[in-house]
Enzyme design. Structure first.
Site, PDB file in Angstrom:
ATOM      1  N   CYS A  78       0.791  -1.253   0.063  1.00 44.86           N
ATOM      2  CA  CYS A  78      -0.052  -0.014   0.019  1.00 44.86           C
ATOM      3  C   CYS A  78       0.823   1.315   0.056  1.00 44.86           C
ATOM      4  O   CYS A  78       1.730   1.487   0.693  1.00 44.86           O
ATOM      5  CB  CYS A  78      -0.867  -0.214   1.282  1.00 44.86           C
ATOM      6  SG  CYS A  78      -1.661   1.702   1.613  1.00 44.86           S
ATOM      7  N   GLY A  79       0.673   1.915  -1.145  1.00 48.76           N
ATOM      8  CA  GLY A  79       1.418   3.356  -1.111  1.00 48.76           C
ATOM      9  C   GLY A  79       1.144   4.056  -0.052  1.00 48.76           C
ATOM     10  O   GLY A  79       2.086   4.947   0.369  1.00 48.76           O
ATOM     11  N   HIS A  80      -0.117   4.354   0.394  1.00 55.36           N
ATOM     12  CA  HIS A  80      -0.221   5.255   1.488  1.00 55.36           C
ATOM     13  C   HIS A  80       0.246   4.962   2.873  1.00 55.36           C
ATOM     14  O   HIS A  80       0.352   5.856   3.498  1.00 55.36           O
ATOM     15  CB  HIS A  80      -1.857   5.202   1.648  1.00 55.36           C
ATOM     16  CG  HIS A  80      -2.643   5.636   0.183  1.00 55.36           C
ATOM     17  ND1 HIS A  80      -2.226   6.873  -0.468  1.00 55.36           N
ATOM     18  CD2 HIS A  80      -3.535   4.973  -0.346  1.00 55.36           C
ATOM     19  CE1 HIS A  80      -2.971   7.027  -1.558  1.00 55.36           C
ATOM     20  NE2 HIS A  80      -3.777   5.650  -1.645  1.00 55.36           N
ATOM     21  N   CYS A  81       0.272   3.421   2.950  1.00 56.34           N
ATOM     22  CA  CYS A  81       1.033   3.050   4.249  1.00 56.34           C
ATOM     23  C   CYS A  81       2.399   3.422   4.109  1.00 56.34           C
ATOM     24  O   CYS A  81       3.003   3.762   5.410  1.00 56.34           O
ATOM     25  CB  CYS A  81       0.664   1.345   4.350  1.00 56.34           C
ATOM     26  SG  CYS A  81      -0.999   0.976   4.213  1.00 56.34           S
TER      27      CYS A  81
END
Length: 523
Positions: A49-52
């Site tokens: 997950c890029g946001h993570c």
């Protein structure tokens, strides 16, 4: 030269890089850890997950600072601990939840995803709604956060105490609240009990409330005082402005000189309309795409007012020169109700084709606000990858109702491109899905479940006024997969969930529009 990851590993082994203050938990350790720690913020994430990944350094920084305050930050890898994540209703990454000594009824984290915002939010969670202050604690408390609200009343004034508690409870996540019954402290503050003072780290540092000691009036005062005279729209402030309930006047500027020019020149105007219109500059270089959301072209400087409650836009005519005088005249006309809102809309379809109704600004009321039908609306962006991935399932969902004459009389599945059409709601994530039940159009219900046809059908049945059951045989689908969850926000506070993916997909983003998405991406 050694690869970066190898170098970091060697540094950790050598003690050059300190160990993480974020606790990595698994299913067999999670419940025990929560039980032993009175306040825990848990991040449920996926490694892909890029946001993570974007959150990780902020989360680490916050964990280190909060460790000294006895507040723990933990994380759970949902690709390895799927059962634990399902147990806690994780439907998107990252999901953050606050636990207070038990795994029962955790609350969703609703703050921003920067280290200082996480620290501020969790410190508030560690305190009672109203902290009891003394001469030994008052001074430190007044500077403990950006906005601190302190009440001064007599020890036997039970009514004022209850009134202030009623103000503090719903706002405790936003501001720090304290109270004292020491008459010497009230005298030193120049307050006649009962009284309220807002202490803040901007503009005038001390603002004294001079109205009646009533909950609604004090609440309005606190919210108004919490906003700078002329602030700045950015990652940490956008959601606050949107939830303030006041029109927001945007001043798009390039560079420090422009910012100073308009901030200084508009101070008197902002003072005049304080509590009625919020004023803020916005960095046109970093967040210029947001102008499109306000029906402006990307030409600077620029000015627009947004009615945040109705989500109507009033852009200043960009063929005219933007000066302090022209802005002043525009604002006065707006305040007097002399300016009509700008409405952006795609052409109205001549007829509806296919199982999913196409909504534009000019037929929004006709379709979405049809009091006879339950209407499920997907607010999407044409450039949004997660919206494109959802499209086949959404079409399949639409057919369940469209192809059944009895169902079609009661349920409509619809979609609207919120980047090309003005819609009444401020949309803070793509795709955002809302159900507008028949007879209850003023209270739409946000959809926050999984992205399967079965999940949508169940949601419509349980929440629609007609309780239509279009159930089909459920197929086995992997839980919490990248396809079903994407990296979309499970809650409104994650307005920037797909925002970071704008860089990856188009450079894709997710917020009220493509422009607002970029604003949130930096948040």
């Amino acid at each position: 030269m050694l690869p970066k990851q190898v170098l970091i590993s060697l540094m950790v082994a050598a003690g050059v890089v300190s160990a993480s203050d974020v606790h990595q938990l698994k299913e067999d350790s999670f419940d025990d850890f929560i039980a032993k720690n009175p306040l825990v913020l848990a991040e449920f994430y996926a490694p892909w997950c890029g946001h993570c990944k974007a959150l990780a350094p902020e989360y680490e920084t916050a964990a280190t600072e909060l460790k000294a305050k006895g507040i723990s930050l933990v994380k759970v890898d949902c690709t390895e601990e799927s059962g634990l994540c399902q147990k806690h209703g994780v439907e998107g990454y990252p999901t953050l939840k606050v636990f207070k000594g038990t795994t029962d009824n955790p609350s969703a984290y609703s703050g921003q995803r920067k280290a200082d915002a996480i620290v501020s939010y969790m410190v508030k969670q560690s305190l009672p709604a109203v902290s009891v202050l003394t001469k030994d604690t008052l001074e430190e408390f007044k500077t403990a956060d950006q906005v601190v609200v302190v009440a001064y009343f007599k020890a036997d004034d039970k009514k004022s105490n209850e009134t202030f508690a009623a103000v503090a409870e719903p706002l405790r996540d936003n501001y720090l609240f304290g109270a004292t019954s020491d008459p010497a402290l009230a005298e030193a503050a120049g307050v006649t009990a009962p009284g309220v003072v807002v202490y803040r780290k901007f503009d005038e540092p001390v603002v004294v409330y001079d109205g009646a000691f009533e909950a609604d009036a004090i609440t309005a005062f606190a919210k108004t005082s919490a906003v700078p005279l002329i602030g700045e729209v950015g990652p940490e402030t956008y959601s606050g402005y949107m939830s303030a309930g006041l029109p927001l006047a945007y001043i798009f500027v390039e560079g420090a000189d422009d910012k100073a020019k308009y901030s200084d020149g508009l101070k008197e105007l902002a003072k005049k309309h304080k509590g009625k219109i919020n004023f803020a500059t916005i960095d046109a270089v970093a967040f210029g795409a947001h102008a499109q959301n306000l029906n402006l072209e990307q030409k600077w400087p620029a000015f627009a007012i947004q009615e945040t409650v109705k989500n109507t836009k009033f852009p200043f005519d960009q063929t005219k020169e933007l000066t302090i005088e022209s802005i002043t005249s525009f604002v006065e006309d707006f305040a007097a109700g002399k300016i009509e809102p700008s409405i952006k809309s795609e052409p109205k379809p001549e007829k509806q084709e296919g199982p999913v109704h196409v909504v534009v600004a000019h037929n929004y009321n006709e379709i979405v606000l049809d009091e006879e039908k339950d209407v499920l609306v997907e607010f999407y962006a044409h450039w949004c990858g997660h919206c494109k991935a959802l499209a086949p399932k959404y079409e399949e969902l639409g057919k369940l109702y469209f192809d059944n004459p009895e169902f079609a009389k009661k349920v409509v599945i619809a979609k609207v491109d919120a980047t090309l059409n003005d819609v009444p709601d401020e949309i803070q994530g793509f795709p955002t899905i809302k159900l507008f039940p028949a007879g209850k159009k003023s209270t739409p219900i946000d959809y926050q479940g999984g992205r399967t046809v079965e999940d949508f059908v169940k949601f419509i049945k349980e929440n629609g006024s007609h309780h239509v059951d279009a159930s089909v045989e459920k197929k086995d689908e992997p839980a919490a997969s990248a396809e079903t969850l994407g990296e979309a926000a499970p809650a409104a506070t994650d307005a920037a969930e797909e925002t970071a993916s704008k860089s990856a997909e188009k450079k894709e983003s997710s917020t009220s529009t493509e422009a607002a998405a970029e604003t949130h991406d930096e948040l």
